[in-house]
Design an enzyme around this catalytic site. Structure first.
Site, mmCIF file in Angstrom:
data_model
loop_
_atom_site.group_PDB
_atom_site.id
_atom_site.type_symbol
_atom_site.label_atom_id
_atom_site.label_comp_id
_atom_site.label_asym_id
_atom_site.label_seq_id
_atom_site.Cartn_x
_atom_site.Cartn_y
_atom_site.Cartn_z
ATOM 1 N N GLU A 1 1.427 -1.235 8.217
ATOM 2 C CA GLU A 1 0.633 -0.100 8.693
ATOM 3 C C GLU A 1 0.540 0.032 10.221
ATOM 4 O O GLU A 1 0.919 1.049 10.800
ATOM 5 C CB GLU A 1 -0.782 -0.231 8.109
ATOM 6 C CG GLU A 1 -1.811 0.720 8.664
ATOM 7 C CD GLU A 1 -1.583 2.168 8.247
ATOM 8 O OE1 GLU A 1 -1.357 2.416 7.063
ATOM 9 O OE2 GLU A 1 -1.630 3.044 9.126
ATOM 10 N N ASP B 1 0.731 3.768 5.964
ATOM 11 C CA ASP B 1 0.990 3.406 4.569
ATOM 12 C C ASP B 1 0.663 4.552 3.616
ATOM 13 O O ASP B 1 1.543 5.126 2.990
ATOM 14 C CB ASP B 1 0.125 2.192 4.184
ATOM 15 C CG ASP B 1 0.731 0.889 4.670
ATOM 16 O OD1 ASP B 1 1.939 0.861 4.946
ATOM 17 O OD2 ASP B 1 -0.004 -0.107 4.775
ATOM 18 N N LEU C 1 9.132 -8.712 -14.592
ATOM 19 C CA LEU C 1 10.578 -8.800 -14.782
ATOM 20 C C LEU C 1 11.181 -9.476 -13.566
ATOM 21 O O LEU C 1 10.949 -9.047 -12.430
ATOM 22 C CB LEU C 1 11.158 -7.379 -14.925
ATOM 23 C CG LEU C 1 12.637 -7.295 -15.288
ATOM 24 C CD1 LEU C 1 12.887 -7.815 -16.703
ATOM 25 C CD2 LEU C 1 13.132 -5.846 -15.175
ATOM 26 N N GLN D 1 0.777 -1.245 0.000
ATOM 27 C CA GLN D 1 0.000 0.000 0.000
ATOM 28 C C GLN D 1 0.812 1.301 0.000
ATOM 29 O O GLN D 1 0.464 2.246 -0.713
ATOM 30 C CB GLN D 1 -0.940 0.015 1.227
ATOM 31 C CG GLN D 1 -1.830 1.219 1.263
ATOM 32 C CD GLN D 1 -2.740 1.326 2.480
ATOM 33 O OE1 GLN D 1 -3.308 2.362 2.725
ATOM 34 N NE2 GLN D 1 -2.893 0.256 3.247
ATOM 35 N N GLY E 1 -7.336 20.357 18.962
ATOM 36 C CA GLY E 1 -6.929 21.754 18.829
ATOM 37 C C GLY E 1 -7.428 22.607 19.980
ATOM 38 O O GLY E 1 -7.825 22.097 21.033
ATOM 39 N N GLY E 2 -7.410 23.901 19.768
ATOM 40 C CA GLY E 2 -7.762 24.837 20.830
ATOM 41 C C GLY E 2 -9.252 25.074 20.981
ATOM 42 O O GLY E 2 -9.673 25.779 21.898
HETATM 43 N N1 COA Z 1 12.135 -10.024 -9.309
HETATM 44 C C1 COA Z 1 12.788 -10.820 -8.445
HETATM 45 N N2 COA Z 1 12.710 -10.702 -7.109
HETATM 46 C C2 COA Z 1 11.901 -9.719 -6.637
HETATM 47 C C3 COA Z 1 11.187 -8.858 -7.467
HETATM 48 C C4 COA Z 1 11.321 -9.043 -8.859
HETATM 49 N N3 COA Z 1 10.671 -8.274 -9.739
HETATM 50 N N4 COA Z 1 10.485 -8.008 -6.706
HETATM 51 C C5 COA Z 1 10.752 -8.329 -5.417
HETATM 52 N N5 COA Z 1 11.603 -9.362 -5.385
HETATM 53 C C6 COA Z 1 12.146 -10.018 -4.190
HETATM 54 C C7 COA Z 1 13.126 -9.128 -3.483
HETATM 55 O O1 COA Z 1 14.356 -9.102 -4.161
HETATM 56 C C8 COA Z 1 13.164 -9.774 -2.105
HETATM 57 O O2 COA Z 1 14.050 -10.846 -2.131
HETATM 58 P P1 COA Z 1 15.216 -11.031 -1.034
HETATM 59 O O3 COA Z 1 14.560 -10.936 0.316
HETATM 60 O O4 COA Z 1 15.740 -12.387 -1.364
HETATM 61 O O5 COA Z 1 16.206 -9.955 -1.225
HETATM 62 C C9 COA Z 1 11.777 -10.382 -1.953
HETATM 63 O O6 COA Z 1 11.151 -10.234 -3.241
HETATM 64 C C10 COA Z 1 10.886 -9.812 -0.887
HETATM 65 O O7 COA Z 1 10.983 -8.430 -0.714
HETATM 66 P P2 COA Z 1 10.359 -7.689 0.568
HETATM 67 O O8 COA Z 1 10.151 -6.267 0.196
HETATM 68 O O9 COA Z 1 11.214 -7.895 1.779
HETATM 69 O O10 COA Z 1 8.913 -8.360 0.730
HETATM 70 P P3 COA Z 1 8.178 -9.037 1.988
HETATM 71 O O11 COA Z 1 6.893 -9.539 1.460
HETATM 72 O O12 COA Z 1 9.045 -10.040 2.659
HETATM 73 O O13 COA Z 1 7.928 -7.842 3.014
HETATM 74 C C11 COA Z 1 7.098 -5.642 3.610
HETATM 75 C C12 COA Z 1 6.883 -6.918 2.787
HETATM 76 C C13 COA Z 1 6.034 -4.644 3.231
HETATM 77 C C14 COA Z 1 7.005 -5.983 5.092
HETATM 78 C C15 COA Z 1 8.504 -5.072 3.292
HETATM 79 O O14 COA Z 1 8.598 -4.880 1.908
HETATM 80 C C16 COA Z 1 8.798 -3.755 4.004
HETATM 81 O O15 COA Z 1 9.099 -3.704 5.196
HETATM 82 N N6 COA Z 1 8.756 -2.648 3.232
HETATM 83 C C17 COA Z 1 9.114 -1.338 3.732
HETATM 84 C C18 COA Z 1 8.040 -0.734 4.596
HETATM 85 C C19 COA Z 1 6.719 -0.686 3.906
HETATM 86 O O16 COA Z 1 6.545 -0.087 2.876
HETATM 87 N N7 COA Z 1 5.729 -1.299 4.573
HETATM 88 C C20 COA Z 1 4.341 -1.129 4.232
HETATM 89 C C21 COA Z 1 3.909 -1.851 3.075
HETATM 90 S S1 COA Z 1 2.285 -1.341 2.706
#
Ligand code: COA
Length: 425
Positions: free
Chosen positions: A139, A168, A72, A17, A247-248
């Protein structure tokens, strides 16, 4: 008519999000947003909270309008070559991966900057540098760590998260502003830069008034909080203040006619000082206008519970819309508690494009929130979200100018989703 960000190309590595909120806004202002998704998988929200089987969820469709989608595999060597070309052609890379993901992908800031010194790299993380910088965040974690939860709810209840997605969507909004500022600075410097926004920081920014109150506590009780009038002593941290105004001008949520059966038959009522006299007349307490116990804001503060109880006796005789109509005639600030059903049916929100009906090839028609930011010379036309990989070939051919042969080689590598023949056996 052209659009504000026409000509800006965004390489969109966002998911869930926070990041998608940011890139959707940029797309609404006219940027060409190319969302990069993992082949066969895509943004995880495509499949989350699905209301119709095998159809992109509303969670996804409502956060990814006006974007193009390419698939990709950025861990595939050919995929990395394609990504390098995309970095060369785009102005901004936006990502909200977990900490360290971009580095592990082989694309740290230094490398991206070397490939395209004009590129702006914009990131959302849960926390900024410090003890929690490596943590993944969603979030509600941000609401809790940014000061919102400890200050939301009833004094004698547990901390509460709010339905507004301030962690988010709020951080996505902050990031969008940072990107636009960096784009403006680039027009003078010719250089890109890193733009980062931590969700904890974004929530804290929205809880600014509570940090204000934390410091006011050093100088005495917070007199506009209900607990002051109730004689409940303050502790050393800002307490939860239920529906007290932040607020106030003191305010409360008050019952309206029908509250016994309708969970949203309430109105927010603010006793703004300049309209105190009409308030007294409307609720049938005209003597309060000159009574020294009620006439000034300061003397009213310890009696707010009793004052609002009296006002509520009046609001309970009116529906929330009747009360709104009467109070607005006297410029008394108030607002009915609107349900999502009422908002969805509100014709004035439809007329301004704040609520829009969108048609989707596999889902059919659905409602979404349009662009809440209106630019008079850059109107927003909300376009449905892309299907997974819908624009892969289009982008590879038209943005990267890849030939048929090159495209065939990329397909054979598996980088855009088609498994190589050998691997498929
Ligand atoms: N091709 C190949 N690999 C891909 C890819 C693509 N196009 N897009 C993503 N990936 C892989 C990444 O390289 C990563 O791999 P790695 O861990 O081996 O390096 C993997 O997908 C997962 O990435 P990640 O962002 O850690 O996803 P998650 O599902 O484990 O965690 C969140 C999700 C939201 C918790 C995390 O992304 C996060 O903390 N984000 C920052 C804060 C945030 O925005 N949170 C709110 C989200 S609404």
């Amino acid at each position: 008519m052209t659009q504000a960000l026409k000509g800006v190309r965004i390489l969109d590595f966002t998911h869930v999000q926070s990041g998608p909120t940011c890139t959707q806004l940029l797309a609404w202002f006219g940027a060409d947003v190319i969302k990069v998704e993992r082949p066969g998988v895509g943004d995880i929200t495509r499949g989350q909270l699905q209301d119709i089987p095998k159809v992109d969820s509303l969670y996804f469709t409502m956060l990814n309008h006006n974007k193009r989608s390419i698939t990709l595999d950025t861990k595939n060597p050919t995929g990395k070559e394609v990504l390098t070309r995309l970095i060369e052609e785009c102005d901004v890379l936006v990502e909200n991966f977990g900490p360290g993901v971009l580095d592990r992908m082989g694309f740290p800031w230094e490398k991206i900057h070397a490939i395209n010194p004009r590129m702006i790299v914009a990131s959302i993380k849960g926390f900024g540098p410090g003890p929690y910088e490596d943590c993944k965040v969603y979030e509600n974690v941000a609401q809790c760590t940014g000061g919102s939860a400890s200050t939301t709810g009833f004094r004698d209840g547990v901390p509460l998260v709010t339905g507004a997605q301030i962690g988010d969507s709020g951080t996505g909004l902050h990031l969008a502003l940072g990107i636009v500022a960096a784009l403006f600075q680039r027009t003078m410097t010719g250089q890109g830069q890193k733009v980062t926004c931590a969700m904890q920081d974004g929530v804290l920014n929205l809880c600014r008034v509570k940090l204000r109150d934390q410091q006011r506590l050093d100088h005495g009780p917070l007199k506009e909080y209900s607990q002051y009038g109730e004689g409940v002593p303050f502790g050393d941290a800002v307490p939860r203040a239920a529906n007290d105004s932040g607020g106030g001008q003191p305010g409360r949520i008050l019952k309206c006619k029908g509250w016994e059966s309708d969970p949203n038959a309430y109105i927010y009522f603010i006793t703004q000082a300049p309209v105190w006299e009409p308030i007294c007349d409307i609720i049938g307490e005209p003597t309060w206008k000159s009574d020294p116990d009620y006439a000034t804001p300061a003397v009213r503060l310890p009696k707010l519970n009793a004052i609002f109880a009296r006002i509520e006796q009046w609001t309970m005789t009116k529906t929330k819309f009747e009360a709104m109509e009467i109070l607005n005639k006297y410029d008394i600030p108030c607002g009915p508690i609107l349900s999502m059903k009422e908002i969805a049916e509100d014709q004035s929100l439809r007329a301004t494009g704040t609520v829009v009906e969108v048609d989707h090839p596999t889902r059919g028609k659905y409602l979404s929130v349009g662009n809440p930011i209106k630019l008079s010379a850059s109107p927003t036309d909300v376009v449905r979200s892309p299907l997974l990989g819908e624009h892969t070939e289009e982008v590879l051919r038209k943005v990267l100018n890849f030939s048929d042969e090159k495209l065939a080689a990329i397909k054979a590598s598996g980088a855009i989703g088609q498994a190589p023949a050998a691997a498929a056996e």
